[in-house]
Design a protein around this motif. Structure first.
Motif, PDB file in Angstrom:
ATOM      1  N   THR A   1      66.987  66.306 -19.511  1.00  0.00           N
ATOM      2  CA  THR A   1      66.701  66.273 -20.409  1.00  0.00           C
ATOM      3  C   THR A   1      65.051  66.830 -20.879  1.00  0.00           C
ATOM      4  O   THR A   1      64.871  67.763 -20.722  1.00  0.00           O
ATOM      5  N   GLU A   2      64.503  66.089 -19.790  1.00  0.00           N
ATOM      6  CA  GLU A   2      63.047  67.004 -19.800  1.00  0.00           C
ATOM      7  C   GLU A   2      62.920  67.737 -19.191  1.00  0.00           C
ATOM      8  O   GLU A   2      61.397  69.032 -19.821  1.00  0.00           O
TER       9      GLU A   2
ATOM     10  N   ASN B   1      57.554  71.921 -21.461  1.00  0.00           N
ATOM     11  CA  ASN B   1      56.842  73.789 -21.126  1.00  0.00           C
ATOM     12  C   ASN B   1      56.263  73.133 -19.625  1.00  0.00           C
ATOM     13  O   ASN B   1      56.027  74.022 -19.953  1.00  0.00           O
TER      14      ASN B   1
ATOM     15  N   THR C   1      67.464  62.384 -31.798  1.00  0.00           N
ATOM     16  CA  THR C   1      66.372  61.930 -30.989  1.00  0.00           C
ATOM     17  C   THR C   1      65.325  61.764 -32.041  1.00  0.00           C
ATOM     18  O   THR C   1      65.612  61.953 -33.314  1.00  0.00           O
ATOM     19  N   ALA C   2      64.047  61.124 -31.176  1.00  0.00           N
ATOM     20  CA  ALA C   2      63.124  61.262 -32.283  1.00  0.00           C
ATOM     21  C   ALA C   2      62.331  62.752 -32.241  1.00  0.00           C
ATOM     22  O   ALA C   2      62.524  62.859 -33.542  1.00  0.00           O
ATOM     23  N   ASP C   3      62.295  63.167 -31.484  1.00  0.00           N
ATOM     24  CA  ASP C   3      62.080  65.116 -32.172  1.00  0.00           C
ATOM     25  C   ASP C   3      63.060  65.784 -32.778  1.00  0.00           C
ATOM     26  O   ASP C   3      62.899  66.600 -33.331  1.00  0.00           O
ATOM     27  N   ARG C   4      64.670  65.803 -32.599  1.00  0.00           N
ATOM     28  CA  ARG C   4      65.718  66.518 -33.173  1.00  0.00           C
ATOM     29  C   ARG C   4      66.856  65.325 -33.969  1.00  0.00           C
ATOM     30  O   ARG C   4      67.723  64.613 -33.076  1.00  0.00           O
ATOM     31  N   PRO C   5      66.494  64.730 -34.731  1.00  0.00           N
ATOM     32  CA  PRO C   5      66.684  63.533 -35.746  1.00  0.00           C
ATOM     33  C   PRO C   5      67.986  64.375 -35.765  1.00  0.00           C
ATOM     34  O   PRO C   5      68.598  63.551 -37.167  1.00  0.00           O
TER      35      PRO C   5
ATOM     36  N   THR D   1      63.684  70.155 -22.295  1.00  0.00           N
ATOM     37  CA  THR D   1      62.371  70.867 -23.786  1.00  0.00           C
ATOM     38  C   THR D   1      61.407  70.271 -23.292  1.00  0.00           C
ATOM     39  O   THR D   1      60.204  70.643 -23.843  1.00  0.00           O
TER      40      THR D   1
ATOM     41  N   CYS E   1      69.396  73.448 -25.228  1.00  0.00           N
ATOM     42  CA  CYS E   1      69.551  72.977 -26.391  1.00  0.00           C
ATOM     43  C   CYS E   1      70.241  72.763 -27.438  1.00  0.00           C
ATOM     44  O   CYS E   1      69.223  73.834 -29.061  1.00  0.00           O
TER      45      CYS E   1
END
Length: 169
Positions: free
Chosen positions: A125-126, A131, A61-65, A129, A102
């Motif tokens: 996912t929300e 807070n 993903t964008a934050d975990r490439p 990941t 994750c």
């Protein structure tokens, strides 16, 4: 080494990539890390614990490439029970402490086992990941209920028994 005249010509010729790959179709590696697969975690605080893959992200993903997945696992396995134990004691010893996490594919070891348990609707996912700690706690409680229901049915049927036992190594 002596080469024949026809072989010398072949050695001197240059081949294009199209000619070399002719007849070879693009085959991707089979995808074996699917939802429901039981894995062992190899790194971090949960190293050596068993978990089930909930959702996979092969391309990242964008934050975990990088390739990773969401797993739900057992932090504390249920204790041994016998037939002579009363119901109250069995209920207390059958408690499971779960976790959701994750994890990078490099930190997983897949097993041959699968667990048919619907966790996709519970673990999203929300939640993993995000807070929001209360949403994560509520998710863990839901996972705990599902794992305990599965364990209680496992006691009777004997299916998926290995997942609910402590890993011996």
């Amino acid at each position: 080494i002596k080469l024949k005249r026809s072989q010398k010509q072949r050695v001197g010729d240059s081949w294009t990539a199209d000619e070399l790959c002719e007849g070879m179709s693009e085959k991707k590696a089979p995808k074996f890390l699917k939802a429901g697969k039981v894995v062992l975690l190899l790194q971090g605080r949960m190293a050596g614990k068993k978990a089930v893959i909930v959702k996979t992200f092969d391309d990242g993903t964008a934050d975990r490439p990088y390739g990773h997945c969401i797993v739900a696992g057992i932090m504390k396995v249920p204790l041994k029970i016998t037939k002579s134990m009363p119901e109250k004691k069995i209920a207390k010893r059958s408690r499971i402490k779960p976790f959701i996490k994750c994890v990078n594919y490099n930190h997983l070891m897949p097993t041959r086992y699968t667990l048919d348990l619907e966790l996709k609707s519970v673990v999203t996912t929300e939640i993993v990941t995000g807070n929001n700690p209360t949403a994560r706690q509520n998710c863990c409680k839901d996972v705990k209920k599902l794992f305990e229901e599965k364990y209680n049915s496992c006691i009777k049927t004997g299916k998926n028994k290995w997942f609910f036992q402590k890993l011996r190594f």
